[in-house]
Write a protein that holds these residues in place. Structure first.
Motif, PDB file in Angstrom:
ATOM      1  N   GLU A  61      23.217  16.240  -5.931  1.00  0.00           N
ATOM      2  CA  GLU A  61      22.509  16.003  -7.202  1.00  0.00           C
ATOM      3  C   GLU A  61      22.442  14.534  -7.609  1.00  0.00           C
ATOM      4  O   GLU A  61      21.380  14.072  -8.078  1.00  0.00           O
ATOM      5  CB  GLU A  61      23.126  16.838  -8.323  1.00  0.00           C
ATOM      6  N   PRO A  62      23.521  13.749  -7.480  1.00  0.00           N
ATOM      7  CA  PRO A  62      23.393  12.324  -7.828  1.00  0.00           C
ATOM      8  C   PRO A  62      22.348  11.592  -6.990  1.00  0.00           C
ATOM      9  O   PRO A  62      21.655  10.692  -7.495  1.00  0.00           O
ATOM     10  CB  PRO A  62      24.804  11.777  -7.569  1.00  0.00           C
ATOM     11  N   ALA A  63      22.223  11.969  -5.725  1.00  0.00           N
ATOM     12  CA  ALA A  63      21.211  11.352  -4.877  1.00  0.00           C
ATOM     13  C   ALA A  63      19.805  11.702  -5.360  1.00  0.00           C
ATOM     14  O   ALA A  63      18.903  10.857  -5.352  1.00  0.00           O
ATOM     15  CB  ALA A  63      21.389  11.790  -3.427  1.00  0.00           C
ATOM     16  N   VAL A  64      19.619  12.927  -5.784  1.00  0.00           N
ATOM     17  CA  VAL A  64      18.308  13.343  -6.285  1.00  0.00           C
ATOM     18  C   VAL A  64      17.972  12.595  -7.574  1.00  0.00           C
ATOM     19  O   VAL A  64      16.846  12.118  -7.765  1.00  0.00           O
ATOM     20  CB  VAL A  64      18.270  14.864  -6.513  1.00  0.00           C
ATOM     21  N   SER A  65      18.943  12.470  -8.462  1.00  0.00           N
ATOM     22  CA  SER A  65      18.723  11.701  -9.692  1.00  0.00           C
ATOM     23  C   SER A  65      18.395  10.253  -9.367  1.00  0.00           C
ATOM     24  O   SER A  65      17.520   9.640  -9.990  1.00  0.00           O
ATOM     25  CB  SER A  65      19.969  11.763 -10.584  1.00  0.00           C
ATOM     26  N   GLY A  66      19.105   9.703  -8.378  1.00  0.00           N
ATOM     27  CA  GLY A  66      18.828   8.336  -7.973  1.00  0.00           C
ATOM     28  C   GLY A  66      17.459   8.177  -7.363  1.00  0.00           C
ATOM     29  O   GLY A  66      16.757   7.186  -7.615  1.00  0.00           O
ATOM     30  N   MET A  67      17.032   9.124  -6.538  1.00  0.00           N
ATOM     31  CA  MET A  67      15.703   9.066  -5.948  1.00  0.00           C
ATOM     32  C   MET A  67      14.626   9.170  -7.022  1.00  0.00           C
ATOM     33  O   MET A  67      13.578   8.511  -6.930  1.00  0.00           O
ATOM     34  CB  MET A  67      15.535  10.175  -4.904  1.00  0.00           C
ATOM     35  N   ARG A  68      14.877   9.952  -8.025  1.00  0.00           N
ATOM     36  CA  ARG A  68      13.934  10.048  -9.151  1.00  0.00           C
ATOM     37  C   ARG A  68      13.781   8.678  -9.812  1.00  0.00           C
ATOM     38  O   ARG A  68      12.680   8.260 -10.153  1.00  0.00           O
ATOM     39  CB  ARG A  68      14.422  11.085 -10.165  1.00  0.00           C
ATOM     40  N   ASP A 100       0.818  -1.212   0.000  1.00  0.00           N
ATOM     41  CA  ASP A 100       0.000   0.000   0.000  1.00  0.00           C
ATOM     42  C   ASP A 100       0.853   1.263   0.000  1.00  0.00           C
ATOM     43  O   ASP A 100       0.422   2.305  -0.487  1.00  0.00           O
ATOM     44  CB  ASP A 100      -0.918   0.008   1.227  1.00  0.00           C
ATOM     45  N   LEU A 101       2.061   1.150   0.546  1.00  0.00           N
ATOM     46  CA  LEU A 101       2.940   2.311   0.645  1.00  0.00           C
ATOM     47  C   LEU A 101       4.389   1.858   0.642  1.00  0.00           C
ATOM     48  O   LEU A 101       4.732   0.848   1.264  1.00  0.00           O
ATOM     49  CB  LEU A 101       2.644   3.087   1.948  1.00  0.00           C
ATOM     50  N   VAL A 102       5.232   2.612  -0.063  1.00  0.00           N
ATOM     51  CA  VAL A 102       6.679   2.416  -0.015  1.00  0.00           C
ATOM     52  C   VAL A 102       7.288   3.690   0.568  1.00  0.00           C
ATOM     53  O   VAL A 102       7.012   4.796   0.088  1.00  0.00           O
ATOM     54  CB  VAL A 102       7.265   2.135  -1.408  1.00  0.00           C
ATOM     55  N   ILE A 103       8.078   3.536   1.615  1.00  0.00           N
ATOM     56  CA  ILE A 103       8.812   4.651   2.211  1.00  0.00           C
ATOM     57  C   ILE A 103      10.279   4.468   1.856  1.00  0.00           C
ATOM     58  O   ILE A 103      10.852   3.423   2.145  1.00  0.00           O
ATOM     59  CB  ILE A 103       8.645   4.696   3.739  1.00  0.00           C
ATOM     60  N   ILE A 104      10.874   5.467   1.229  1.00  0.00           N
ATOM     61  CA  ILE A 104      12.284   5.377   0.853  1.00  0.00           C
ATOM     62  C   ILE A 104      13.069   6.472   1.559  1.00  0.00           C
ATOM     63  O   ILE A 104      12.771   7.660   1.402  1.00  0.00           O
ATOM     64  CB  ILE A 104      12.475   5.509  -0.668  1.00  0.00           C
ATOM     65  N   MET A 105      14.070   6.060   2.345  1.00  0.00           N
ATOM     66  CA  MET A 105      14.992   7.009   2.964  1.00  0.00           C
ATOM     67  C   MET A 105      16.414   6.600   2.559  1.00  0.00           C
ATOM     68  O   MET A 105      17.009   5.705   3.153  1.00  0.00           O
ATOM     69  CB  MET A 105      14.853   7.033   4.490  1.00  0.00           C
ATOM     70  N   LEU A 106      16.925   7.241   1.548  1.00  0.00           N
ATOM     71  CA  LEU A 106      18.255   6.970   1.015  1.00  0.00           C
ATOM     72  C   LEU A 106      18.918   8.279   0.607  1.00  0.00           C
ATOM     73  O   LEU A 106      18.263   9.309   0.492  1.00  0.00           O
ATOM     74  CB  LEU A 106      18.179   6.037  -0.200  1.00  0.00           C
ATOM     75  N   GLY A 107      20.215   8.221   0.346  1.00  0.00           N
ATOM     76  CA  GLY A 107      20.931   9.396  -0.154  1.00  0.00           C
ATOM     77  C   GLY A 107      22.219   9.671   0.590  1.00  0.00           C
ATOM     78  O   GLY A 107      23.145  10.254   0.023  1.00  0.00           O
TER      79      GLY A 107
END
Length: 209
Positions: A101-108, A81-88
Motif C-alpha cells: 500500500e505505501p508503494a501504491v500511495s507513492g506511485m499515485r 513525450d513520455l515518462v516511464i516509472i518503475m518503482l516500488g
C-alpha cells in the motif's frame, strides 16, 4: 523524435545481483528500449539504487526520495513525450512498513507530479506509463534481500494496474517477462533486465500511436 524519461531504482540503473556493479549498457532496459524503438525515440535512463516512490531514506549516499528526484528530472529533461516509472521494490523494505500500500500511495503521488508539473510550455504534459517491477523471490537465506516479503511484492502489479486505470495512464507488468534473481531475490540478471526493454517497445508504440 520522441523523448522518454525512464525513472526508477536499481532495476532501471541495471544492478547486477552477482557483483552489485552495473550491467553493460546493451542489457540495461532503457538502452534496450531505445534500440528496439529504432530511432523513434530517445530514452533517458534515470535509475538510482535504493530509490523509493516518495519516502526519505537517509541510509544511502544521496537522496533516494523519488518524489523529490522526479521533479528535478522533469525540469532537467523537458520537453518530454513520455515518462516511464518503475518503482516500488524499495518501498517494501520493513522500514517503510513492508506492505504494498505505501508503494501504491507513492506511485499515485508520482503520477500527480507528472500531471501537474509546471512544464514549458504548460501544455507539454508527457504521457505516463506505470510499470510494476518483477516480484521478489527467495534469496539464499530463504527471503528476498533487506527483509522484503514475496507476497507483498506480488501485490504491486494488480494494485498498480488498478491505479493506472483509475488515473487514465498506461500500465505494464514487468513480471510477465522477467523475474528476480535467486542470488539476492530482488535484482535482475542481464537477460531479464534486457527482456523488460524489449517488451516495453510494444506498449510504448501503442501510447504514441
Amino acid at each position: 523524435m520522441k523523448t522518454i524519461l525512464a525513472f526508477g531504482d536499481s532495476l532501471t540503473w541495471g544492478a547486477d545481483p552477482a557483483t552489485t556493479l552495473r550491467h553493460p549498457p546493451e542489457f540495461r532496459w532503457p538502452d534496450v528500449l531505445e534500440r528496439e524503438l529504432g530511432g523513434e525515440a530517445r530514452v533517458i535512463g534515470e535509475g538510482l539504487g535504493g530509490r523509493t516512490t516518495c519516502y526519505d531514506d537517509h541510509t544511502g549516499p544521496c537522496c533516494r526520495n523519488g518524489a523529490k528526484a522526479l521533479q528535478v528530472a522533469l525540469a532537467s529533461h523537458m520537453p518530454l513525450d513520455l515518462v516511464i516509472i518503475m518503482l516500488g521494490t524499495n518501498d517494501l523494505k520493513p522500514v517503510f512498513g513492508g506492505q504494498a500500500e505505501p508503494a501504491v500511495s507513492g506511485m499515485r503521488r508520482l503520477a500527480q507530479i507528472v500531471e501537474t508539473f509546471p512544464y514549458k510550455p504548460r501544455t507539454a504534459i508527457p504521457r505516463l506509463l506505470i510499470v510494476a517491477p518483477p516480484p521478489c523471490v527467495a534469496g539464499p537465506s530463504g527471503t528476498p534481500a533487506a527483509g522484503r516479503r514475496i507476497t507483498e511484492s506480488a501485490r504491486l502489479a494488480p494494485l498498480y494496474e488498478a491505479l493506472a486505470a483509475e488515473l487514465g495512464h498506461a500500465f505494464f507488468d514487468a513480471g510477465t517477462v522477467a523475474q528476480a534473481s535467486p542470488i539476492d531475490g530482488v535484482h535482475l540478471s542481464a537477460e531479464d533486465t534486457q527482456a523488460i526493454g524489449k517488451a516495453l517497445a510494444a506498449p510504448v508504440r501503442t501510447i504514441f500511436a
